[in-house]
Design an enzyme around this catalytic site. Structure first.
Site, mmCIF file in Angstrom:
data_model
loop_
_atom_site.group_PDB
_atom_site.id
_atom_site.type_symbol
_atom_site.label_atom_id
_atom_site.label_comp_id
_atom_site.label_asym_id
_atom_site.label_seq_id
_atom_site.Cartn_x
_atom_site.Cartn_y
_atom_site.Cartn_z
ATOM 1 N N GLY A 1 0.823 -1.195 0.000
ATOM 2 C CA GLY A 1 0.000 0.000 0.000
ATOM 3 C C GLY A 1 0.863 1.253 0.000
ATOM 4 O O GLY A 1 2.036 1.228 0.354
ATOM 5 N N GLY A 2 0.274 2.360 -0.428
ATOM 6 C CA GLY A 2 0.975 3.634 -0.377
ATOM 7 C C GLY A 2 1.421 4.129 -1.736
ATOM 8 O O GLY A 2 1.061 3.578 -2.779
ATOM 9 N N ALA B 1 7.770 6.149 7.327
ATOM 10 C CA ALA B 1 6.798 5.746 6.306
ATOM 11 C C ALA B 1 6.325 4.331 6.595
ATOM 12 O O ALA B 1 7.064 3.518 7.166
ATOM 13 C CB ALA B 1 7.430 5.824 4.914
ATOM 14 N N GLY C 1 6.525 -3.177 5.268
ATOM 15 C CA GLY C 1 6.482 -2.726 6.648
ATOM 16 C C GLY C 1 6.683 -1.245 6.821
ATOM 17 O O GLY C 1 5.857 -0.455 6.362
ATOM 18 N N CYS D 1 5.111 10.080 -0.629
ATOM 19 C CA CYS D 1 3.742 9.708 -0.267
ATOM 20 C C CYS D 1 2.708 10.689 -0.807
ATOM 21 O O CYS D 1 1.610 10.809 -0.261
ATOM 22 C CB CYS D 1 3.601 9.555 1.240
ATOM 23 S SG CYS D 1 4.677 8.260 1.899
#
Length: 226
Positions: free
Chosen positions: A71-72, A150, A163, A181
């Site tokens: 994700g991200g 992050a 992670g 991000c």
């Protein structure tokens, strides 16, 4: 089985790390290997998560770019940054991905508190942030905040991998090649940038000390392997 802590002392190539994580995740799901947290550094590189906007990659030729399924959005990894890859059984922790991410955030915040740094989360902004009252206010009059950690995880059959990363003493100019991000109105900082003489080893100690109270669901204390 207790969570195994693995520490790599030399930078690990991203593709090699991903292959090792996938192998470990398969073993955890099969019940043949213990959960693990892998502490490492990468050589300078950018990663793109599932929500990455290509316009946020400002310098595509600066460092290698790795497309991931975590994700991200875009983030940077490099020397001086502690990466903690978490290969944990989220099914055994209630099958609540949002809650799991919140626990990871709480873990980072607790580790930063060991150095008297107040880390905070913000609605709509992934990661952990610190307020910078010594910097000029933003145009709207709100305090400037910098990102210090992050987060981005992926699940495979309810086992997590990828992670988090904490900026200890990376070259902060390396973040200039991306919009970290997707957020352009706040900056990036590190523990050393905040004036703290902290090492990667210090951060490792803090992460191990605070894990049990934030993420760990077993009674066994974390051990360590090298």
């Amino acid at each position: 089985m207790a969570v195994e802590w693995i520490t790599s002392t030399a930078p690990v190539a991203y593709d090699a790390a991903l292959a090792a994580m996938e192998q470990r995740v398969a073993g955890i799901r099969a019940g043949t290997e213990a959960e693990a947290i892998w502490l490492l550094e990468h050589p300078p590189l950018y990663t793109a998560g599932t929500s990455a906007n290509e316009a946020d990659l400002k310098e595509p030729d600066r460092f290698p770019v790795h497309r991931t399924r975590r994700g991200g959005q875009f983030t940077y990894h490099g020397p001086g940054q502690r990466v903690a890859y978490v290969m944990l059984d989220v099914a055994a922790r209630g099958k609540d991905v949002r809650r799991f991410v919140e626990q990871l955030e709480a873990w980072v915040i607790a580790a930063l508190a060991e150095f008297n740094v107040t880390g905070e989360v913000r609605e709509g902004r992934v990661g952990v942030w610190v307020t910078r009252p010594e910097k000029p206010l933003l145009p709207d009059g709100t305090p400037r905040e910098d990102k210090i950690a992050a987060l981005g995880v992926q699940m495979r059959k309810w086992v997590s991998f990828h992670g988090l990363s904490i900026n200890v003493e990376p070259d902060l100019s390396h973040f200039d090649g991306i919009v970290p991000c997707g957020i352009s109105d706040h900056g990036v900082t590190s523990l050393v940038d905040l004036g703290l003489p902290v090492t990667l080893g210090d951060v490792d100690v803090a992460l191990k000390k605070t894990f049990a109270s934030t993420v760990q669901s077993f009674s066994n204390p974390p051990g360590q392997t090298n």
